[in-house]
Structures are given as structure tokens and as C-alpha cells.
Design an enzyme around this catalytic site. Sequence first.
Site, mmCIF file in Angstrom:
data_model
loop_
_atom_site.group_PDB
_atom_site.id
_atom_site.type_symbol
_atom_site.label_atom_id
_atom_site.label_comp_id
_atom_site.label_asym_id
_atom_site.label_seq_id
_atom_site.Cartn_x
_atom_site.Cartn_y
_atom_site.Cartn_z
ATOM 1 N N ASP A 85 0.782 -1.239 0.000
ATOM 2 C CA ASP A 85 0.000 0.000 0.000
ATOM 3 C C ASP A 85 0.811 1.285 0.000
ATOM 4 O O ASP A 85 0.291 2.351 0.307
ATOM 5 C CB ASP A 85 -0.920 0.009 1.229
ATOM 6 C CG ASP A 85 -0.150 -0.121 2.550
ATOM 7 O OD1 ASP A 85 1.082 0.029 2.551
ATOM 8 O OD2 ASP A 85 -0.804 -0.383 3.582
ATOM 9 N N HIS A 141 10.262 6.398 15.145
ATOM 10 C CA HIS A 141 10.397 6.747 13.735
ATOM 11 C C HIS A 141 11.194 8.042 13.589
ATOM 12 O O HIS A 141 11.131 8.934 14.451
ATOM 13 C CB HIS A 141 9.008 6.909 13.117
ATOM 14 C CG HIS A 141 8.974 6.839 11.636
ATOM 15 N ND1 HIS A 141 9.265 7.914 10.834
ATOM 16 C CD2 HIS A 141 8.682 5.826 10.784
ATOM 17 C CE1 HIS A 141 9.146 7.578 9.568
ATOM 18 N NE2 HIS A 141 8.799 6.310 9.497
ATOM 19 N N GLU A 152 -0.177 -8.980 -1.384
ATOM 20 C CA GLU A 152 -0.947 -8.441 -0.254
ATOM 21 C C GLU A 152 -2.081 -7.562 -0.769
ATOM 22 O O GLU A 152 -2.287 -6.426 -0.347
ATOM 23 C CB GLU A 152 -0.055 -7.673 0.722
ATOM 24 C CG GLU A 152 -0.723 -7.456 2.088
ATOM 25 C CD GLU A 152 0.093 -6.578 3.020
ATOM 26 O OE1 GLU A 152 0.706 -7.122 3.949
ATOM 27 O OE2 GLU A 152 0.113 -5.351 2.810
ATOM 28 N N GLU A 160 -2.548 5.087 2.307
ATOM 29 C CA GLU A 160 -2.435 3.682 1.928
ATOM 30 C C GLU A 160 -3.733 3.088 1.389
ATOM 31 O O GLU A 160 -3.705 2.253 0.473
ATOM 32 C CB GLU A 160 -1.927 2.862 3.124
ATOM 33 C CG GLU A 160 -0.464 3.088 3.460
ATOM 34 C CD GLU A 160 -0.201 4.324 4.289
ATOM 35 O OE1 GLU A 160 0.982 4.599 4.573
ATOM 36 O OE2 GLU A 160 -1.179 5.024 4.659
ATOM 37 N N HIS A 193 3.743 5.636 14.018
ATOM 38 C CA HIS A 193 4.352 6.459 12.981
ATOM 39 C C HIS A 193 3.376 6.934 11.910
ATOM 40 O O HIS A 193 3.749 7.707 11.039
ATOM 41 C CB HIS A 193 5.455 5.662 12.274
ATOM 42 C CG HIS A 193 4.917 4.566 11.394
ATOM 43 N ND1 HIS A 193 4.494 3.357 11.906
ATOM 44 C CD2 HIS A 193 4.718 4.505 10.053
ATOM 45 C CE1 HIS A 193 4.063 2.599 10.908
ATOM 46 N NE2 HIS A 193 4.176 3.264 9.771
ATOM 47 N N ARG A 223 0.733 8.704 9.448
ATOM 48 C CA ARG A 223 0.454 10.108 9.187
ATOM 49 C C ARG A 223 -0.837 10.567 9.867
ATOM 50 O O ARG A 223 -0.922 11.700 10.359
ATOM 51 C CB ARG A 223 0.358 10.362 7.676
ATOM 52 C CG ARG A 223 1.682 10.260 6.939
ATOM 53 C CD ARG A 223 1.501 10.395 5.436
ATOM 54 N NE ARG A 223 2.759 10.224 4.741
ATOM 55 C CZ ARG A 223 3.603 11.194 4.436
ATOM 56 N NH1 ARG A 223 3.299 12.437 4.770
ATOM 57 N NH2 ARG A 223 4.723 10.951 3.799
#
Length: 382
Positions: A98, A244, A120, A134, A211, A213
Site C-alpha cells: 500500500d 520513527h 498483499e 495507503e 508512525h 500520518r
Amino acid sequence: MGKVKILSIFGTRPEAIKMAPLVQALANCPHIASQICVTAQHRRMLDQVLDIFGIWPDFDLNIMVQNQDLAHITTAALNGLIDVIGRARPDLILVHGDTTTTMAASLAAYYTRVKLGHVEAGLRTFDKFAPYPEEANRKITATLADLHFAPTRVARSNLITENVIPENIYVTGNTAIDAIDSLVAKDYIFKEPRLNGIDFANKRIIAMTAHRRENYGRPMENICHAAAKLAADFDDIEVVWPVHLSPAVSDIAHRILGNNNKIHLIRPTDVADLLNLIDRSYFVMTDSGGIQEEAPHLDKPVLVLREVTERPEGLETGCLALAGTEEKEIYDMAARLLTDAREYGRMAAAKNPFGDGAASRRIHQAILYHFGLENSPPEDFV
């Protein structure tokens, strides 16, 4: 026909972890000429995985720049990949999952009229902003793909609902599970020195990552405050967080938790360190997609630091629980795992629905079958 020419494209650490077992299987196949292109959307963290698995890319776009945004990643990857495809002239392009690299590679495959296989495939939250970007990347890729390697039957059903031809979908399990057992060991010595000093024998360690967004800002602050309260209220727990590198994460983490001696903020670890940390932890709190699949294979309960997950199979079997991004909700769910042995045991013993270690073999067989080099398709993962 001669050898099938396959170009595998990926750019981030999670993609590399999940593609590594597959590209190794393809490289060992006498019917396949395998090449690898990395965009290096994430440079340092990607290189960690390449080194561990001994993967040497044939093409490296090295697109990462400081403070990069989605527009830069998309345009730099797309322009570079068009050139690479022209040089490699593959019969099939493989992408994973993704990421923005995946979406850009899918467009590049479409623009150059090369067949596309999506590893996936079919995960959905049905909210285009969660996870962001994603969810949209997956849907764009599904529209353009010719072969869909869905990890579960739920993912297959999602694709069929979107009018993907059923005969082009293979239920394979997730390649993430293929790599775990070769990297986890009871006598493992961590490369990160601070991890070797953690008292795993006498403390209940919570492994944590965050991590995404959509968790920048207030949600990340809530996650940090929940971790601080857990550390204050339970004498026998410590939290280990590989933080991160994004300033949107690290600045908040160090501001809120940097002086807490029960919370260990360390630099991002390589995949072997991370998996062995999870293996020795009591449970996991994460907003990662891959860890939602990996931790249950190691019998660790997972509290998902998101409002939604594209992996509902884990919620159904009970190995995952949605903790959200509010401080009280996160704290309450974590505290329950620390105080309710029955609830902890139920989650730890739940079956992992994401794979059985044979996903790469199934994808390999499906590709050969598609090109007429295998008499039958692989049996579905159940």
C-alpha cells in the site's frame, strides 16, 4: 516460452521485509529471470532489510530527500520507474501492499502496458483517509493489477466486491509470516546495545511503535501520555519504542517521554532486532500494519493504535484489539491486559489468521501457472 522476466519493485522497509522471501524464491527458480528495483522511498530503513536478507537491487532510484512529501515520492518514483521498465523489459511487475512506491509502480506498469501482480492485495478499511494514503494506494493498484495475491479470504471477498475477476485472485497468506522464523531466536543478541540491557526476565515489556500520518499531532500526544501513565501506574512494566525518524513523531515522543526512565526511546531498529523485541515482550501497542500480522505469529497480543484496521481477521480471531487514539481508551485496554490474566491468555492464544509460512511458494506457483509453466494453481491458504 523462455524464462519469465519479473521485475519486483519496492521502496520501504515494510515492503522489503515482506518481499524478501518472495524475491529469494523467484531468484532460485530456473523458469524465472528475476530483477529488483528499489525506489528507496525510505533509504536507511530499507537498506537495513536489504543487508539482512542479502538482497542486491539491479536498479536503485534513491529518490528520498529531506522532508519529502507524497507529491515528490509519487513523481520521482513514477519518472524513474518508467525508465527502469524500459531497460528491464519485464513480462510481469510485482508490487507489494500500500505504499506510494506501490501506487507509482502500478501507474508505471499501466503506462508501459506491462502486466502487474499485487502482493498483499485486497485489504480495506473503506475509509480513503484511514490509513492515509495507503487505502487509496491499494484501491488504485487493484484497479490496474492483472494478478491479485490476496493474503486471506476476506481480502479476496473485498476484491470480488470491486469486480475483480475471481480467476485472477489467489489466496496465498501473507509473506510477512514467511520470514519470521528465520530471524527470531531465543539466544539472539540485539544489534542495538540498549536492547541488550533491558530486563526481559523480570519486567513485563510493552513493545510500542507509532508512525502513521493520520496519528500526527494530537493522536500521537495521546499515545505518549497513555504510555507515560502506564509506566507510572505499573511497577513491573517498561515500554520500548523504536521511534520513527520523522520529526512529526520523534519531536513529540522525546518531548513527552524523553525523561521517563521506564520508557526507552531508541532509534529505529532493523527487522531482526524488532522481531526479537516483540518475541520477548509481554504485548505490543502499534499503529503498524505489518506488526499486526507478525506479533500474533509470536503469540503476542496486539493493541492497534488506530480507529480502524484493514486487517479485520485479527479482530475476529481475537489476536488484535482496536485501542484507538484516545489516551483513556489506550490506557484502559492496556491496563486490562496487565491485570486480567484470562483476557491476556485469550488474546495470546488466538490463532494467527494471516499466514502459515508458505505464501511465497503459493505466489511463485501462481505466477508459473499464469504463464503456462505449471499445470495447476496453488491451493488457497485457509
